[in-house]
Design an enzyme around this catalytic site. Structure first.
Site, short mmCIF file in Angstrom:
data_model
loop_
_atom_site.label_atom_id
_atom_site.label_comp_id
_atom_site.label_asym_id
_atom_site.label_seq_id
_atom_site.Cartn_x
_atom_site.Cartn_y
_atom_site.Cartn_z
N CYS A 1 46.76 34.98 37.93
CA CYS A 1 45.26 34.84 37.42
C CYS A 1 45.52 33.34 36.83
O CYS A 1 45.63 33.86 36.03
CB CYS A 1 44.12 35.43 37.46
SG CYS A 1 42.41 35.20 36.66
N CYS B 1 43.84 44.27 35.78
CA CYS B 1 43.57 44.01 37.47
C CYS B 1 44.32 43.70 38.27
O CYS B 1 45.70 42.95 37.65
CB CYS B 1 43.07 42.29 36.75
SG CYS B 1 42.30 41.10 38.10
N GLU C 1 23.15 43.69 53.59
CA GLU C 1 23.43 42.62 52.98
C GLU C 1 22.34 41.54 52.75
O GLU C 1 22.11 41.12 51.58
CB GLU C 1 24.10 42.09 54.49
CG GLU C 1 25.46 42.46 54.75
CD GLU C 1 26.46 42.25 53.32
OE1 GLU C 1 26.20 41.27 52.70
OE2 GLU C 1 27.54 42.89 53.06
S1 SF4 Z 1 39.72 36.98 34.54
FE1 SF4 Z 1 41.34 36.87 35.81
S2 SF4 Z 1 42.45 38.37 35.64
FE2 SF4 Z 1 40.50 38.19 34.45
S3 SF4 Z 1 39.54 40.04 35.48
FE3 SF4 Z 1 38.98 38.41 36.28
S4 SF4 Z 1 40.47 38.10 38.62
FE4 SF4 Z 1 41.75 39.84 36.96
#
Ligand code: SF4
Length: 317
Positions: free
Chosen positions: A199, A193, A36
């Site tokens: 998101c 993702c 770390e």
């Molecule tokens: S912007 Fe949001 S959806 Fe796109 S990779 Fe990053 S966390 Fe995932």
């Protein structure tokens, strides 16, 4: 609110996570703490390829590190930079043998262990259910919650909001990997993702966080004087805060006068907050306040990157 996203994140991590990182395959708090500290300002690849294993070979346990001389620790840290990390590592080993404390609160009281490192050591070494924070995770938080700017205190609140309390250990590991694999600073793979459905920043990920205006890095002009006497070179151990404890040749201002000396060449060294440009001179003289070493002996001392370049000039002359 995030339970589906948590499931997707764990499934993604099982398939795509970096499960072979050595500090993920140990329960030894000492090794996890060393990793770390090394990773605070240095990339995983560099730590893995050049520093983690040699350091642990030299100091296999917390007790070995506490028993070592600071000079030995600095020598092993050479090339990693940010030497305060090495000095604090040594201080903390001295203070905490036979074992590191387990709680975030106690860890934070030790030299060189701030909020983020305390959380990471507690989470990974002792499986404490707390969120962690590094540059990758900060970036994910900015994007998932579509935040342009936030203090660390606010980011920790968001980290707790997104945290998976049911699978804390794997969640933290997965978040670090998500940030370094899918949600990178200049490239994102939002379609793959696991956070895509939650998101808020995915339509314009690079808008989060707001870019900082980069300031030009100042240049410091210096002269480096290598005092030479009967086959030995004069050096001193640095006592200033910057590069404290490393051995150095004499540095003076670029406009300071000096006795006639032979110019060996120029060196340039980039530090985090400035660049050093220096003319290097050889000066035949014995100076009382120095200690004297052969080139072979110098190779066993801990030196800054700049002084290593001076040694290269000396070898070439
Ligand atoms: S912007 Fe949001 S959806 Fe796109 S990779 Fe990053 S966390 Fe995932």
């Amino acid at each position: 609110m995030f339970s589906k996203a948590h499931q997707r994140l764990l499934a993604w991590y099982q398939t795509h996570g970096r499960h072979d990182l050595p500090w993920r395959n140990t329960d030894d708090p000492y090794k996890i703490w060393v990793s770390e500290i090394m990773l605070q300002q240095t990339q995983v690849k560099t730590v893995l390829e050049r520093f983690y294993f040699p350091f642990l070979e030299a100091f296999p346990t917390l007790q070995d590190l506490a028993d070592a001389d600071l000079d030995e620790v600095l020598k092993k840290w050479e090339g990693l930079g940010y030497y305060t990390r090495a000095r604090n590592l040594h201080k903390t080993a001295l203070l905490s043998t036979p074992s590191l404390p387990q709680s975030v609160h106690e860890l934070k009281a030790l030299p060189g262990i701030g909020e983020s490192t305390a959380h990471a050591v507690a989470a990974f070494a002792f499986h404490t259910p707390v969120p962690i924070m590094d540059a990758n995770i900060k970036r994910i938080l900015y994007r998932v919650f579509a935040i342009k700017k936030a203090t660390d205190k606010v980011l920790w609140e968001y980290a707790r909001k997104l945290f998976d309390e049911e699978h804390p250990y794997d969640f933290n590991q997965a978040m670090m990997d998500l940030g370094s694999i899918l949600c990178q600073s200049r490239r994102t793979a939002c379609k793959q993702c696991p956070f895509s459905s939650v998101c808020l920043g995915k339509e314009d990920p690079f808008a989060y966080p707001q870019k900082k205006v980069k300031r030009a890095i100042p240049v410091r002009q210096k002269k480096i004087i290598v005092h030479h006497h009967r086959g030995r070179y004069g050096m001193r151990q640095r006592s200033s805060r910057f590069l404290h404890g490393l051995w150095s040749f004499t540095e003076i201002g670029s406009d300071e006068e000096m006795d006639v000396s032979r110019r060996l060449g120029d060196i340039s060294q980039q530090y985090s907050h400035f660049r050093l440009d220096a003319e290097v001179y050889l000066h035949e003289a014995s100076i009382d306040e120095h200690e004297w070493f052969t080139l072979e002996e110098i190779s066993a001392l801990a030196l800054s990157g700049a002084d290593h370049k001076v040694v290269t000039l000396l070898k070439q002359r």
